[in-house]
Design an enzyme around this catalytic site. Structure first.
Site, PDB file in Angstrom:
ATOM      1  N   SER A 171       0.842  -1.204   0.000  1.00  0.00           N
ATOM      2  CA  SER A 171       0.000   0.000   0.000  1.00  0.00           C
ATOM      3  C   SER A 171       0.872   1.246   0.000  1.00  0.00           C
ATOM      4  O   SER A 171       1.625   1.500   0.939  1.00  0.00           O
ATOM      5  CB  SER A 171      -0.897   0.012   1.240  1.00  0.00           C
ATOM      6  OG  SER A 171      -1.419   1.307   1.420  1.00  0.00           O
TER       7      SER A 171
ATOM      8  N   HIS B 163      -0.919  -1.184  -4.327  1.00  0.00           N
ATOM      9  CA  HIS B 163      -2.236  -0.838  -3.781  1.00  0.00           C
ATOM     10  C   HIS B 163      -2.327   0.676  -3.638  1.00  0.00           C
ATOM     11  O   HIS B 163      -1.578   1.285  -2.860  1.00  0.00           O
ATOM     12  CB  HIS B 163      -2.390  -1.549  -2.434  1.00  0.00           C
ATOM     13  CG  HIS B 163      -3.716  -1.400  -1.778  1.00  0.00           C
ATOM     14  ND1 HIS B 163      -4.804  -2.182  -2.090  1.00  0.00           N
ATOM     15  CD2 HIS B 163      -4.132  -0.556  -0.800  1.00  0.00           C
ATOM     16  CE1 HIS B 163      -5.835  -1.838  -1.334  1.00  0.00           C
ATOM     17  NE2 HIS B 163      -5.451  -0.842  -0.537  1.00  0.00           N
TER      18      HIS B 163
ATOM     19  N   ASP C 147      -4.345   3.768  -2.563  1.00  0.00           N
ATOM     20  CA  ASP C 147      -5.451   4.145  -1.679  1.00  0.00           C
ATOM     21  C   ASP C 147      -5.999   5.514  -2.067  1.00  0.00           C
ATOM     22  O   ASP C 147      -5.395   6.546  -1.768  1.00  0.00           O
ATOM     23  CB  ASP C 147      -4.981   4.147  -0.222  1.00  0.00           C
ATOM     24  CG  ASP C 147      -4.891   2.742   0.346  1.00  0.00           C
ATOM     25  OD1 ASP C 147      -5.909   2.030   0.326  1.00  0.00           O
ATOM     26  OD2 ASP C 147      -3.796   2.357   0.787  1.00  0.00           O
TER      27      ASP C 147
ATOM     28  N   MET D 192      -8.686   8.284  -1.432  1.00  0.00           N
ATOM     29  CA  MET D 192      -9.631   8.744  -0.387  1.00  0.00           C
ATOM     30  C   MET D 192     -10.118  10.141  -0.755  1.00  0.00           C
ATOM     31  O   MET D 192      -9.327  10.987  -1.186  1.00  0.00           O
ATOM     32  CB  MET D 192      -8.920   8.810   0.970  1.00  0.00           C
ATOM     33  CG  MET D 192      -8.296   7.505   1.413  1.00  0.00           C
ATOM     34  SD  MET D 192      -7.639   7.654   3.082  1.00  0.00           S
ATOM     35  CE  MET D 192      -6.691   6.137   3.198  1.00  0.00           C
TER      36      MET D 192
ATOM     37  N   HIS E  38      -7.886   1.070  -4.544  1.00  0.00           N
ATOM     38  CA  HIS E  38      -8.828   0.923  -3.429  1.00  0.00           C
ATOM     39  C   HIS E  38      -9.574   2.241  -3.275  1.00  0.00           C
ATOM     40  O   HIS E  38      -9.028   3.202  -2.752  1.00  0.00           O
ATOM     41  CB  HIS E  38      -8.059   0.545  -2.158  1.00  0.00           C
ATOM     42  CG  HIS E  38      -8.941   0.343  -0.975  1.00  0.00           C
ATOM     43  ND1 HIS E  38      -8.440   0.228   0.305  1.00  0.00           N
ATOM     44  CD2 HIS E  38     -10.300   0.239  -0.865  1.00  0.00           C
ATOM     45  CE1 HIS E  38      -9.455   0.059   1.135  1.00  0.00           C
ATOM     46  NE2 HIS E  38     -10.587   0.084   0.460  1.00  0.00           N
TER      47      HIS E  38
ATOM     48  N   MET F 134     -11.771   4.474  -1.648  1.00  0.00           N
ATOM     49  CA  MET F 134     -12.486   4.840  -0.414  1.00  0.00           C
ATOM     50  C   MET F 134     -13.182   6.168  -0.669  1.00  0.00           C
ATOM     51  O   MET F 134     -12.787   7.225  -0.171  1.00  0.00           O
ATOM     52  CB  MET F 134     -11.493   4.907   0.750  1.00  0.00           C
ATOM     53  CG  MET F 134     -11.080   3.507   1.211  1.00  0.00           C
ATOM     54  SD  MET F 134      -9.618   3.513   2.241  1.00  0.00           S
ATOM     55  CE  MET F 134      -8.367   3.565   0.979  1.00  0.00           C
TER      56      MET F 134
ATOM     57  N   MET G  98     -11.693  -5.603   4.789  1.00  0.00           N
ATOM     58  CA  MET G  98     -10.849  -4.656   5.528  1.00  0.00           C
ATOM     59  C   MET G  98     -10.618  -5.187   6.944  1.00  0.00           C
ATOM     60  O   MET G  98     -11.549  -5.624   7.622  1.00  0.00           O
ATOM     61  CB  MET G  98     -11.547  -3.286   5.629  1.00  0.00           C
ATOM     62  CG  MET G  98     -11.647  -2.513   4.331  1.00  0.00           C
ATOM     63  SD  MET G  98     -10.070  -2.018   3.655  1.00  0.00           S
ATOM     64  CE  MET G  98      -9.412  -0.960   4.937  1.00  0.00           C
TER      65      MET G  98
ATOM     66  N   GLY H  21      -9.261   4.544   6.152  1.00  0.00           N
ATOM     67  CA  GLY H  21      -8.994   5.960   6.404  1.00  0.00           C
ATOM     68  C   GLY H  21      -7.562   6.306   6.681  1.00  0.00           C
ATOM     69  O   GLY H  21      -7.106   7.385   6.319  1.00  0.00           O
ATOM     70  N   ARG H  22      -6.827   5.407   7.341  1.00  0.00           N
ATOM     71  CA  ARG H  22      -5.418   5.704   7.565  1.00  0.00           C
ATOM     72  C   ARG H  22      -4.602   4.420   7.707  1.00  0.00           C
ATOM     73  O   ARG H  22      -5.158   3.365   8.023  1.00  0.00           O
ATOM     74  CB  ARG H  22      -5.153   6.604   8.773  1.00  0.00           C
ATOM     75  CG  ARG H  22      -6.042   6.570   9.823  1.00  0.00           C
ATOM     76  CD  ARG H  22      -5.875   7.557  10.965  1.00  0.00           C
ATOM     77  NE  ARG H  22      -6.580   6.954  12.079  1.00  0.00           N
ATOM     78  CZ  ARG H  22      -6.030   6.176  12.966  1.00  0.00           C
ATOM     79  NH1 ARG H  22      -4.739   5.926  12.931  1.00  0.00           N
ATOM     80  NH2 ARG H  22      -6.762   5.635  13.912  1.00  0.00           N
ATOM     81  N   GLY H  23      -3.292   4.565   7.489  1.00  0.00           N
ATOM     82  CA  GLY H  23      -2.384   3.434   7.618  1.00  0.00           C
ATOM     83  C   GLY H  23      -1.906   3.292   9.053  1.00  0.00           C
ATOM     84  O   GLY H  23      -2.181   4.153   9.898  1.00  0.00           O
ATOM     85  N   GLY H  24      -1.201   2.202   9.311  1.00  0.00           N
ATOM     86  CA  GLY H  24      -0.556   2.020  10.611  1.00  0.00           C
ATOM     87  C   GLY H  24      -1.481   1.692  11.764  1.00  0.00           C
ATOM     88  O   GLY H  24      -1.093   1.821  12.920  1.00  0.00           O
TER      89      GLY H  24
ATOM     90  N   ASP I  15      -6.668  -6.130   4.034  1.00  0.00           N
ATOM     91  CA  ASP I  15      -6.028  -4.806   4.025  1.00  0.00           C
ATOM     92  C   ASP I  15      -6.185  -4.145   5.390  1.00  0.00           C
ATOM     93  O   ASP I  15      -7.304  -3.931   5.847  1.00  0.00           O
ATOM     94  CB  ASP I  15      -6.706  -3.957   2.933  1.00  0.00           C
ATOM     95  CG  ASP I  15      -6.153  -2.544   2.849  1.00  0.00           C
ATOM     96  OD1 ASP I  15      -5.083  -2.269   3.422  1.00  0.00           O
ATOM     97  OD2 ASP I  15      -6.809  -1.710   2.184  1.00  0.00           O
ATOM     98  N   GLY I  16      -5.029  -3.854   5.993  1.00  0.00           N
ATOM     99  CA  GLY I  16      -5.044  -3.119   7.246  1.00  0.00           C
ATOM    100  C   GLY I  16      -4.341  -3.862   8.367  1.00  0.00           C
ATOM    101  O   GLY I  16      -4.807  -4.912   8.805  1.00  0.00           O
ATOM    102  N   GLY I  17      -3.176  -3.352   8.757  1.00  0.00           N
ATOM    103  CA  GLY I  17      -2.455  -3.960   9.880  1.00  0.00           C
ATOM    104  C   GLY I  17      -1.860  -5.319   9.562  1.00  0.00           C
ATOM    105  O   GLY I  17      -1.550  -6.096  10.467  1.00  0.00           O
TER     106      GLY I  17
ATOM    107  N   GLY J 211       1.085  -1.947   4.113  1.00  0.00           N
ATOM    108  CA  GLY J 211       1.708  -0.640   3.937  1.00  0.00           C
ATOM    109  C   GLY J 211       2.921  -0.502   4.833  1.00  0.00           C
ATOM    110  O   GLY J 211       4.066  -0.732   4.410  1.00  0.00           O
ATOM    111  N   THR J 212       2.649  -0.173   6.091  1.00  0.00           N
ATOM    112  CA  THR J 212       3.712   0.042   7.068  1.00  0.00           C
ATOM    113  C   THR J 212       4.691  -1.128   7.120  1.00  0.00           C
ATOM    114  O   THR J 212       5.910  -0.911   7.145  1.00  0.00           O
ATOM    115  CB  THR J 212       3.072   0.218   8.470  1.00  0.00           C
ATOM    116  OG1 THR J 212       1.900   1.022   8.327  1.00  0.00           O
ATOM    117  CG2 THR J 212       4.016   0.865   9.439  1.00  0.00           C
TER     118      THR J 212
HETATM  119  C1  DX5 Z   1      -6.421   1.995   5.139  1.00  0.00           C
HETATM  120  C2  DX5 Z   1      -5.901   1.620   3.779  1.00  0.00           C
HETATM  121  C3  DX5 Z   1      -4.832   0.606   3.814  1.00  0.00           C
HETATM  122  C4  DX5 Z   1      -3.605   1.035   4.578  1.00  0.00           C
HETATM  123  C5  DX5 Z   1      -2.869  -0.165   5.050  1.00  0.00           C
HETATM  124  O1  DX5 Z   1      -7.502   2.843   4.978  1.00  0.00           O
HETATM  125  O2  DX5 Z   1      -6.942   1.092   3.003  1.00  0.00           O
HETATM  126  O3  DX5 Z   1      -4.478   0.187   2.510  1.00  0.00           O
HETATM  127  O4  DX5 Z   1      -2.744   1.823   3.838  1.00  0.00           O
HETATM  128  O5  DX5 Z   1      -1.777   0.244   5.761  1.00  0.00           O
HETATM  129  P1  DX5 Z   1      -1.140  -0.630   6.910  1.00  0.00           P
HETATM  130  O6  DX5 Z   1      -0.649  -1.873   6.264  1.00  0.00           O
HETATM  131  O7  DX5 Z   1      -0.070   0.246   7.432  1.00  0.00           O
HETATM  132  O8  DX5 Z   1      -2.229  -0.901   7.913  1.00  0.00           O
HETATM  133 ZN    ZN Z   2      -6.369   0.075   1.135  1.00  0.00          ZN
END
Ligand code: DX5
Ligand code: ZN
Length: 230
Positions: free
Chosen positions: A9, A34, A36, A38, A68, A70, A140, A145-148, A174-176, A196-197
């Site tokens: 991501s 990926h 994102d 938004m 993706h 959003m 999800m 909405g946000r990474g990490g 996707d996510g964490g 992502g992270t």
């Molecule tokens: C969250 C995004 C994800 C996010 C994942 O809204 O859809 O794609 O970037 O990031 P990590 O892997 O850091 O949770």
């Molecule tokens: Zn995503």
């Protein structure tokens, strides 16, 4: 049997050098990127849209952009994302009242269609008809909405349910997601892995991508062997 696809991501990348970051990930073994998108409506955050994706595609022609979306009113952006070179358009089920018509619209623009569900949406909201029409389902594992954010393992039974209903479908998480959560994701049946992270912040992204891929491929092979025995 659906094979492992790793889709880093770019939300966790250095947006100031987005093209170089995408190239770096492909060099490190990424299958997809990926992206994102938004819009500040469906989620509070704003990231990027078709103009930026157009530049990325120009700089990295071989990229597979896993978009993706959003966004509220996902119908509105199909043309622009297709023109930008998007390969897969994944919309949120919560954002549309007519998923089947939207899937048709996406296919009409020669993109693959994905259907995403947020943590509070049950897997039963994805009807058989919608899942069969779609190319990919996204569960999800954090609130969009946000990474990490911290991985929500209560979302995994939805992955398992969808895998049981659709043994051959691409199912994305996707996510964490990262080395400490990939076992559970792979075991539940997801084969398209967004991180992502865990990838962008790693000292050795290639090692993380290889680990994620190997874990999924082993779990998928195991599940296929079990199905064959039944
Ligand atoms: C969250 C995004 C994800 C996010 C994942 O809204 O859809 O794609 O970037 O990031 P990590 O892997 O850091 O949770
Ligand atoms: Zn995503």
């Amino acid at each position: 049997m659906p094979h492992a696809i790793i889709s880093p991501s770019v939300l966790a990348s250095d947006f100031g050098q987005l093209t170089a970051e995408c190239k770096r990930m492909i060099k490190n073994g990424a299958d997809w990127l990926h992206m994102d998108v938004m819009d500040g409506h469906f989620v509070p955050n704003i990231t990027m849209g078709a103009p930026i994706l157009t530049c990325v595609k120009k700089g990295v022609p071989d990229i597979f952009m896993d978009c993706h979306m959003m966004v509220a009113q996902p119908e509105k952006w199909v043309d622009d994302i297709a023109a930008a070179g998007g390969a897969l358009y994944c919309f949120h089920l919560e954002a549309t009242s007519d998923p089947l018509a939207l899937i048709d619209l996406i296919h009409g623009k020669k993109m693959k269609a994905g259907v995403a569900i947020s943590p509070d949406t049950p897997s039963s909201a994805i009807t058989d008809q919608v899942a069969n029409a779609a190319d990919m389902l996204l569960v999800m594992t954090v609130y969009p909405g946000r990474g990490g954010q911290k991985f929500l393992d209560r979302c995994l039974p939805k992955v398992a349910d969808l895998r049981a209903r659709f043994p051959e479908k691409d199912i994305e998480v996707d996510g964490g997601v990262g080395p400490s959560t990939i076992d559970a994701c792979a075991h539940a049946g997801s084969n398209v892995i967004v991180a992502g992270t865990a990838i962008f912040n790693a000292p050795d992204p290639e090692q993380v991508i290889t680990l994620l891929k190997a874990t999924v491929n082993t779990a998928q092979a195991h599940a296929a062997a079990q199905r064959a025995q039944q």
